[in-house]
Scaffold this motif. Structure first.
Motif, PDB file in Angstrom:
ATOM      1  N   GLU A 191      51.555  43.740  47.470  1.00  0.00           N
ATOM      2  CA  GLU A 191      52.552  43.625  46.411  1.00  0.00           C
ATOM      3  C   GLU A 191      51.918  43.596  45.021  1.00  0.00           C
ATOM      4  OE1 GLU A 191      54.901  40.228  47.396  1.00  0.00           O
ATOM      5  OE2 GLU A 191      55.665  41.135  49.226  1.00  0.00           O
ATOM      6  N   VAL A 192      50.606  43.577  44.964  1.00  0.00           N
ATOM      7  CA  VAL A 192      49.896  43.568  43.684  1.00  0.00           C
ATOM      8  C   VAL A 192      49.799  45.008  43.196  1.00  0.00           C
ATOM      9  CG1 VAL A 192      47.743  42.993  42.503  1.00  0.00           C
ATOM     10  CG2 VAL A 192      48.611  41.495  44.316  1.00  0.00           C
ATOM     11  N   THR A 193      50.738  45.386  42.357  1.00  0.00           N
ATOM     12  CA  THR A 193      50.806  46.751  41.838  1.00  0.00           C
ATOM     13  C   THR A 193      51.137  46.730  40.351  1.00  0.00           C
ATOM     14  OG1 THR A 193      53.151  46.933  42.386  1.00  0.00           O
ATOM     15  CG2 THR A 193      51.584  47.703  44.055  1.00  0.00           C
ATOM     16  N   ALA A 194      50.754  47.800  39.678  1.00  0.00           N
ATOM     17  CA  ALA A 194      51.139  47.986  38.281  1.00  0.00           C
ATOM     18  C   ALA A 194      52.602  48.425  38.277  1.00  0.00           C
ATOM     19  CB  ALA A 194      50.252  49.043  37.638  1.00  0.00           C
ATOM     20  N   PRO A 195      53.371  48.147  37.289  1.00  0.00           N
ATOM     21  CA  PRO A 195      52.970  47.579  36.007  1.00  0.00           C
ATOM     22  C   PRO A 195      53.017  46.057  35.978  1.00  0.00           C
ATOM     23  CG  PRO A 195      55.246  48.248  35.842  1.00  0.00           C
ATOM     24  CD  PRO A 195      54.780  48.605  37.241  1.00  0.00           C
ATOM     25  N   LEU A 196      53.382  45.413  37.074  1.00  0.00           N
ATOM     26  CA  LEU A 196      53.486  43.958  37.064  1.00  0.00           C
ATOM     27  C   LEU A 196      52.118  43.279  37.016  1.00  0.00           C
ATOM     28  CD1 LEU A 196      56.040  42.362  36.993  1.00  0.00           C
ATOM     29  CD2 LEU A 196      55.893  42.063  39.442  1.00  0.00           C
ATOM     30  N   TRP A 197      51.164  43.780  37.776  1.00  0.00           N
ATOM     31  CA  TRP A 197      49.843  43.155  37.907  1.00  0.00           C
ATOM     32  C   TRP A 197      48.759  44.015  37.281  1.00  0.00           C
ATOM     33  CZ3 TRP A 197      48.327  38.810  41.036  1.00  0.00           C
ATOM     34  CH2 TRP A 197      49.401  38.136  41.630  1.00  0.00           C
ATOM     35  N   GLY A 198      47.667  43.359  36.964  1.00  0.00           N
ATOM     36  CA  GLY A 198      46.446  44.041  36.572  1.00  0.00           C
ATOM     37  C   GLY A 198      45.337  43.548  37.482  1.00  0.00           C
ATOM     38  N   TRP A 199      44.201  44.221  37.489  1.00  0.00           N
ATOM     39  CA  TRP A 199      43.085  43.783  38.313  1.00  0.00           C
ATOM     40  C   TRP A 199      41.766  44.296  37.758  1.00  0.00           C
ATOM     41  CZ3 TRP A 199      47.079  46.804  40.010  1.00  0.00           C
ATOM     42  CH2 TRP A 199      46.804  48.141  40.274  1.00  0.00           C
ATOM     43  N   ILE A 200      40.710  43.646  38.224  1.00  0.00           N
ATOM     44  CA  ILE A 200      39.342  44.014  37.864  1.00  0.00           C
ATOM     45  C   ILE A 200      38.642  44.285  39.192  1.00  0.00           C
ATOM     46  CG2 ILE A 200      37.240  43.313  36.650  1.00  0.00           C
ATOM     47  CD1 ILE A 200      39.063  41.120  35.276  1.00  0.00           C
ATOM     48  N   PRO A 201      38.453  45.558  39.562  1.00  0.00           N
ATOM     49  CA  PRO A 201      37.936  45.864  40.899  1.00  0.00           C
ATOM     50  C   PRO A 201      36.482  45.468  41.134  1.00  0.00           C
ATOM     51  CG  PRO A 201      38.318  47.882  39.662  1.00  0.00           C
ATOM     52  CD  PRO A 201      38.823  46.753  38.826  1.00  0.00           C
ATOM     53  N   GLU A 202      35.642  45.560  40.134  1.00  0.00           N
ATOM     54  CA  GLU A 202      34.222  45.224  40.317  1.00  0.00           C
ATOM     55  C   GLU A 202      33.740  44.386  39.139  1.00  0.00           C
ATOM     56  OE1 GLU A 202      31.965  48.738  41.126  1.00  0.00           O
ATOM     57  OE2 GLU A 202      33.315  49.359  42.723  1.00  0.00           O
ATOM     58  N   PRO A 203      34.180  43.118  39.082  1.00  0.00           N
ATOM     59  CA  PRO A 203      33.809  42.277  37.946  1.00  0.00           C
ATOM     60  C   PRO A 203      32.364  41.803  38.031  1.00  0.00           C
ATOM     61  CG  PRO A 203      35.016  40.976  39.541  1.00  0.00           C
ATOM     62  CD  PRO A 203      35.034  42.410  40.030  1.00  0.00           C
ATOM     63  N   ASP A 204      31.867  41.356  36.907  1.00  0.00           N
ATOM     64  CA  ASP A 204      30.580  40.672  36.882  1.00  0.00           C
ATOM     65  C   ASP A 204      30.659  39.515  37.875  1.00  0.00           C
ATOM     66  OD1 ASP A 204      29.079  38.187  35.869  1.00  0.00           O
ATOM     67  OD2 ASP A 204      28.170  39.770  34.666  1.00  0.00           O
ATOM     68  N   PRO A 205      29.632  39.280  38.688  1.00  0.00           N
ATOM     69  CA  PRO A 205      29.692  38.222  39.705  1.00  0.00           C
ATOM     70  C   PRO A 205      29.999  36.829  39.147  1.00  0.00           C
ATOM     71  CG  PRO A 205      27.783  39.614  40.061  1.00  0.00           C
ATOM     72  CD  PRO A 205      28.386  40.034  38.752  1.00  0.00           C
ATOM     73  N   GLN A 206      29.673  36.576  37.898  1.00  0.00           N
ATOM     74  CA  GLN A 206      29.898  35.255  37.313  1.00  0.00           C
ATOM     75  C   GLN A 206      31.246  35.131  36.591  1.00  0.00           C
ATOM     76  OE1 GLN A 206      27.712  32.842  38.003  1.00  0.00           O
ATOM     77  NE2 GLN A 206      26.691  34.417  39.212  1.00  0.00           N
ATOM     78  N   LEU A 207      31.991  36.228  36.483  1.00  0.00           N
ATOM     79  CA  LEU A 207      33.243  36.216  35.728  1.00  0.00           C
ATOM     80  C   LEU A 207      34.233  35.200  36.259  1.00  0.00           C
ATOM     81  CD1 LEU A 207      35.039  37.330  33.492  1.00  0.00           C
ATOM     82  CD2 LEU A 207      35.748  39.141  35.069  1.00  0.00           C
ATOM     83  N   TRP A 208      34.359  35.097  37.566  1.00  0.00           N
ATOM     84  CA  TRP A 208      35.342  34.184  38.165  1.00  0.00           C
ATOM     85  C   TRP A 208      35.180  32.769  37.618  1.00  0.00           C
ATOM     86  CZ3 TRP A 208      39.762  34.299  40.690  1.00  0.00           C
ATOM     87  CH2 TRP A 208      40.208  33.132  41.314  1.00  0.00           C
ATOM     88  N   ARG A 209      33.974  32.259  37.579  1.00  0.00           N
ATOM     89  CA  ARG A 209      33.732  30.890  37.119  1.00  0.00           C
ATOM     90  C   ARG A 209      33.948  30.725  35.617  1.00  0.00           C
ATOM     91  NH1 ARG A 209      34.979  27.919  40.825  1.00  0.00           N
ATOM     92  NH2 ARG A 209      33.982  28.383  42.769  1.00  0.00           N
TER      93      ARG A 209
END
Length: 111
Positions: A65-83
């Motif tokens: 259900e995670v689809t545009a235009p409602l959601w955005g995503w980062i497919p390959e973020p920097d490993p430290q971005l989450w924190r």
């Protein structure tokens, strides 16, 4: 010792990301892959319309259900971005709805 891509704890020695739940998507121990038909890479960050960052396989989200235009995503973020995600260090979606910005992390995903 191998460390989890999500929580950075040792796999089998503190990491709970690979523990499945009944009926929900699970991350497979060692491989870091997400099952149950997830369309997102394991390390992706999903950005909700409310500015909350989620991980693929979140127990209260359905990845399909995670689809545009409602959601955005980062497919390959920097490993430290989450924190780093916070009001002071927001994460801008790079795919889907690129206007979405995460300023907090889902508590269920932040294990």
């Amino acid at each position: 010792m191998e460390r989890c891509d999500f929580c950075e704890l040792p796999i089998g020695g503190g990491c709970a990301c690979s523990l499945g739940t009944d009926g929900g998507p699970t991350r497979t121990r060692g491989t870091g892959s997400v099952s149950a038909g997830s369309v997102f890479p394991t390390g992706a960050i999903l950005v909700s319309p409310r500015g909350v960052a989620h991980r693929p396989g979140c127990l209260h989200q359905n990845d399909n259900e995670v689809t545009a235009p409602l959601w955005g995503w980062i497919p390959e973020p920097d490993p430290q971005l989450w924190r780093r995600i916070s009001q002071g260090a927001p994460a801008q979606a790079t795919h889907g709805n690129t206007k979405r910005v995460a300023t907090r992390r889902c508590q269920s995903c932040d294990v």
